[in-house]
Design a protein around this motif. Structure first.
Motif, short mmCIF file in Angstrom:
data_model
loop_
_atom_site.label_atom_id
_atom_site.label_comp_id
_atom_site.label_asym_id
_atom_site.label_seq_id
_atom_site.Cartn_x
_atom_site.Cartn_y
_atom_site.Cartn_z
N ALA A 31 12.70 -1.59 -3.63
CA ALA A 31 12.40 0.15 -3.88
C ALA A 31 11.55 -0.23 -2.62
N GLU A 32 11.17 -1.19 -1.93
CA GLU A 32 10.48 -0.43 -0.34
C GLU A 32 11.45 0.02 0.60
N LEU A 33 12.61 0.01 1.19
CA LEU A 33 13.90 0.08 1.49
C LEU A 33 14.60 1.25 1.04
N VAL A 34 14.70 1.20 0.06
CA VAL A 34 14.88 2.46 -0.70
C VAL A 34 13.83 3.67 -1.01
N ARG A 54 8.66 3.33 -10.65
CA ARG A 54 7.79 2.80 -10.18
C ARG A 54 7.36 2.99 -9.03
N ARG A 55 7.85 2.70 -7.76
CA ARG A 55 7.50 3.04 -6.55
C ARG A 55 7.73 4.46 -6.05
N PHE A 56 8.76 5.43 -6.95
CA PHE A 56 8.59 6.60 -6.48
C PHE A 56 7.03 7.25 -6.98
N ARG A 57 7.42 7.00 -8.47
CA ARG A 57 6.11 7.68 -9.42
C ARG A 57 5.51 6.85 -8.82
N ALA A 58 4.63 6.16 -8.11
CA ALA A 58 2.97 6.10 -7.51
C ALA A 58 2.93 7.07 -6.24
N LYS A 107 0.73 -1.13 -0.32
CA LYS A 107 0.02 -0.37 0.08
C LYS A 107 1.28 1.16 -0.28
N ILE A 108 0.48 2.26 -1.10
CA ILE A 108 1.33 3.19 -0.72
C ILE A 108 0.67 4.23 -1.20
#
Length: 267
Positions: free
Chosen positions: A238-241, A34-38, A8-9
């Motif tokens: 990606a979550e850790l970063v 993708r994680r940052f864009r989301a 969940k983001i």
């Protein structure tokens, strides 16, 4: 585990933040982008070739970051289009050295591994971090590897040495820029389920004149096994970063976070 996890983001977590992720067109780098864009960030990335997948709405600069000219082209593109960056994630890396130990790692391979896995980050930091210092705020995350502590001599001797140097450089950089408002941390993944990992398996199988499953088991044995029973998913990296880049990690600085499923057997 057969499918990648989902998380969940918060779509506003990085709203207004300018984020550059190198190596963001494939593997863990693409997952980080993708994680940052989301999470609402304005993103940028680069690669030597045009991406085969849709890079999304962010800035893409075609550049070879293993060369000084390529790094300069990316830095200039980011400065012109985004006015700089607030978060710099250097995920670019890889190994092309064939199997065969230290003898097979010729001068050409050593130079290539150092340029890709160490000097690209050093050069890009030199061009982009000063603007962070001027603002008094910024985050740098360098993606290294557990091979800096568990090197595999068969085919990644130069890669492991370059990543070890990257981790050492990151710690030194953190001491210099931390008092000026810029946080620097390192993420050291173990084996990740990526196409690059698959290519390494194929390369080892070919050089060892064996099949891919044997080569894959050889990597696992060389690592000493993975206690959780699987490599990491790119989305987990990606979550850790993203956490380290967020305000939730505001007091985390100069650290190296290992994400390897327990591969490193010591404290």
């Amino acid at each position: 585990m057969t499918i990648a996890p989902t998380f969940k983001i918060d779509p506003t977590e990085f709203a207004g933040k300018r984020v550059l992720v190198t190596g963001g067109t494939h593997g863990a780098g693409a997952a980080i982008l993708r994680r940052f864009r989301a999470a609402g960030a304005l993103t940028a990335t680069s690669a030597r070739n045009e991406p085969t997948e849709d890079p999304g709405d962010g800035l893409f600069v075609q550049a070879d970051l293993a060369t000084p000219a390529g790094v300069e082209a990316l830095a200039e593109g980011v400065a012109a289009r985004m006015g700089g960056v607030d978060v710099l994630v250097h995920c670019l890396g890889g190994s092309s050295t064939p199997g065969g130990g230290f003898v097979a790692a010729t001068e050409e391979f050593w130079q290539a591994e150092l340029a890709l896995n160490l000097l690209a980050a050093v050069r890009l930091d030199r061009l982009l971090v000063p603007r962070m210092i001027e603002k008094g705020a910024g985050v740098v995350v360098h993606v290294a590897s557990i091979q800096r502590r568990l090197p595999l001599f068969e085919s990644t001797i130069a890669y492991a040495a370059a990543k070890a140097a990257l981790a050492s450089y990151s710690k030194t950089l953190s001491k210099e820029v931390g008092p000026k408002g810029v946080r620097v941390n390192t993420v050291s993944p173990g084996w990740i389920m990526t196409s690059a990992a698959d290519r390494m398996v194929k390369r080892l199988a070919e050089s060892g004149r064996t099949d891919e499953e044997t080569a894959r088991r050889g990597i696992m044995d060389a690592l000493g096994g993975i206690p959780i029973g699987r490599p990491a998913w790119p989305e987990e990296i990606a979550e850790l970063v993203a956490f380290l880049a967020s305000d939730r990690a505001a007091s985390i600085h100069g650290a190296d976070y290992v994400i390897d499923g327990g591969t490193i057997p010591t404290v």
